[in-house]
Design a protein around this motif. Structure first.
Motif, PDB file in Angstrom:
ATOM      1  N   SER A  98      -2.586   2.111   5.334  1.00  0.00           N
ATOM      2  CA  SER A  98      -2.310   0.719   5.686  1.00  0.00           C
ATOM      3  C   SER A  98      -3.580  -0.123   5.603  1.00  0.00           C
ATOM      4  O   SER A  98      -4.665   0.366   5.274  1.00  0.00           O
ATOM      5  N   ASN A 158       0.819  -1.214   0.000  1.00  0.00           N
ATOM      6  CA  ASN A 158       0.000   0.000   0.000  1.00  0.00           C
ATOM      7  C   ASN A 158       0.851   1.261   0.000  1.00  0.00           C
ATOM      8  O   ASN A 158       0.569   2.223  -0.728  1.00  0.00           O
ATOM      9  N   GLY A 204      -3.470   2.257  -0.628  1.00  0.00           N
ATOM     10  CA  GLY A 204      -2.489   3.234  -1.087  1.00  0.00           C
ATOM     11  C   GLY A 204      -3.014   4.066  -2.236  1.00  0.00           C
ATOM     12  O   GLY A 204      -2.752   5.279  -2.325  1.00  0.00           O
ATOM     13  N   ASP A 220       1.935   4.125   5.931  1.00  0.00           N
ATOM     14  CA  ASP A 220       1.531   2.729   5.718  1.00  0.00           C
ATOM     15  C   ASP A 220       1.856   1.981   7.009  1.00  0.00           C
ATOM     16  O   ASP A 220       2.696   1.086   7.053  1.00  0.00           O
TER      17      ASP A 220
END
Length: 490
Positions: A454, A25, A468, A263
């Motif tokens: 995340s 991500n 992401g 993340d």
């Protein structure tokens, strides 16, 4: 910019976007921002990049490599982000086996989930029930994926697909799950649903089960040739090609300048931003809860596993939790903080789809997780071994070595896995829809210029990069006025 160009104390002097954490991500967000023309740097606390998709050589047998977290990747083929990124065109081979997963059963033949839906149905006691559950989703798989991996804030584009999924979600996520007939079919679905490490039946386990079972009959459950590391490596190569910088082995302990995308577990913000966090959000972070954990045991084997049911010899993914009733009981125990005598065990034999994972002496990796209470310090090697011995007497004889990581130590390898929770606290229906806290945009935070991407944010766990993607989309629009996302194809 090269890896060390323009850096002061490991950090570049000035960048537009900093990404903390190099899981799929985080790398997805970094790639999108870099392709949009922004300067990007990625910090990773571990010595290697990749987060939950890393691969490392065995500590004794260098020719054998273990996947540190994830090993099998149906979402790598199904994710809209990775589909546009086009892993295949970047040299990543995702080998799709004929058998998606197998579920050994006590005193009777195993239940096998094939890539082929009809073959799966043919071998089940009540194949018509399995077909009724999944065929309508398989017929509209693209729409179902858009629904499940969507941002949860858009009206479904295909109302029929949404209705079909919703009805099955309510059925398999409640006591009505008895509508699925056949002991083998019930176990087969429950083994897939158990990937969420949550009590069953529940809506979150049912949602994951429906999606993953559907994918088995559409894109399949692929194994990345060479190991899971191939996926983040492709993202890293593209990021560097677009000027991004990556720094490994450097935890972030103070607020980076500029826009930052984390993340990480949401709770990581507490020690970094401290009094800069609005009081209401700080309270929410203090109350954030993590779920049960996993204990990992990586085995090195000298030969194939001597299964009682020979069909399992072709199954790269295994769910060794027994019957539906036994799995549900074990998951209740784990949620209550108890160690089941027979826990839910997930396993993968990547060499069955990728023979290159076998070394010159015939040694090959066996990847396993056992579901355990959060923070468990118990070594599960013997427990997992006994589970295999139930269905493959003589398993011990092919074990060359075992590498155990109790749940309490999982965060040593990935700080996101607090107490061994590989879902980063996100495996609940609430978090799947709302994210860490109740916000219209769950990838944003009330801290200026700070965002999350995340697995704690929608659409949740898995190697898909979509969290992401949504975080980067938010950042580009809010922080830089960029409304059109860059192209991702090579």
């Amino acid at each position: 910019m090269g890896l060390n160009d323009g850096m002061v104390g490991g950090r570049t002097e000035s960048v537009d976007v900093t990404v903390v954490g190099s899981g799929p991500n985080g790398l997805a967000a970094a790639v999108i921002c870099a392709r949009a023309g922004l300067s990007v740097q990625v910090f990773e606390a571990q010595p290697t990049f990749g987060g939950g998709a890393r691969t490392a050589a065995d500590q004794e047998f260098a020719g054998v490599s273990h996947d540190i977290c994830s090993a099998v990747h149906p979402l790598a083929l199904a994710s809209p982000f990775l589909a546009e990124f086009d892993l295949r065109a970047r040299g990543v081979t995702l080998a799709v086996p004929e058998v998606a997963y197998g579920n050994p059963l006590p005193g009777r033949p195993a239940a096998i989930g094939y890539h082929d839906l009809e073959r799966t149905c043919d071998e089940l006691d009540d194949g018509a029930s399995w077909r009724r559950l999944l065929a309508p989703l398989v017929e509209r798989d693209d729409a179902v994926l858009k629904l499940v991996l969507g941002d949860k804030r858009s009206i479904p584009g295909d109302v029929v697909a949404a209705a079909r999924f919703g009805v099955r979600l309510l059925e398999q996520g409640t006591p009505a799950w008895r509508a699925l007939s056949g002991e083998d079919a019930r176990a087969l679905f429950s083994g897939v649903a158990a990937h969420t490490i949550s009590q069953m039946p529940s809506l979150v386990s049912a949602g994951a089960g429906l999606m993953l079972a559907m994918l088995a009959h559409t894109v399949g459950w692929p194994i990345p040739v060479g190991g899971s590391q191939a996926i983040p490596d492709a993202l890293i190569a593209d990021l560097r090609a677009h000027g991004g910088t990556l720094i490994a082995g450097e935890p972030v302990a103070s607020p980076p300048d500029g826009v930052v995308i984390f993340d990480t577990a949401p709770t990581a913000l507490q020690s970094i931003y401290r009094d800069r966090i609005p009081s209401r959000y700080a309270k929410a972070l203090r109350r954030y809860t993590f779920g049960p954990g996993v204990a990992k045991v990586d085995f090195v084997l000298s030969d194939e596993i001597p299964w009682t049911d020979s069909r399992l010899a072709n199954a790269p993914t295994l769910h060794l939790g027994g019957t539906r009733e036994h799995m549900a009981s074990a998951e209740r125990d784990v949620a209550a903080g108890r160690h089941p005598e027979w826990p839910m065990v997930l396993a993968a034999l990547p060499h069955l789809a990728d023979p290159g994972r076998i070394d010159a002496q015939g040694r090959r990796p066996l990847w396993t997780y056992a579901h355990v209470p959060s923070g468990s310090t118990v070594d599960q090697t013997e427990t997992v071994t006994k589970v295999f011995e139930r269905f493959a007497p003589g398993f011990r004889d092919v074990v060359v070595a075992a590498r155990s990581i109790p749940a309490a130590q999982m965060s040593d390898h990935n700080a996101n896995y607090v107490g061994g929770d590989i879902g980063v606290g996100g495996n609940t229906m609430w978090h799947a829809l709302a994210g860490p806290t109740l916000r219209w945009n769950p990838w944003s935070t009330p801290i200026d210029g700070v965002y999350l991407c995340s697995s704690a944010t929608p659409p949740g766990g898995g190697v898909h990069g979509m969290a992401g993607y949504y975080a980067a989309r938010t950042v580009l629009r809010r922080e830089f006025g960029i409304k059109e996302l860059p192209k991702l194809s090579p």
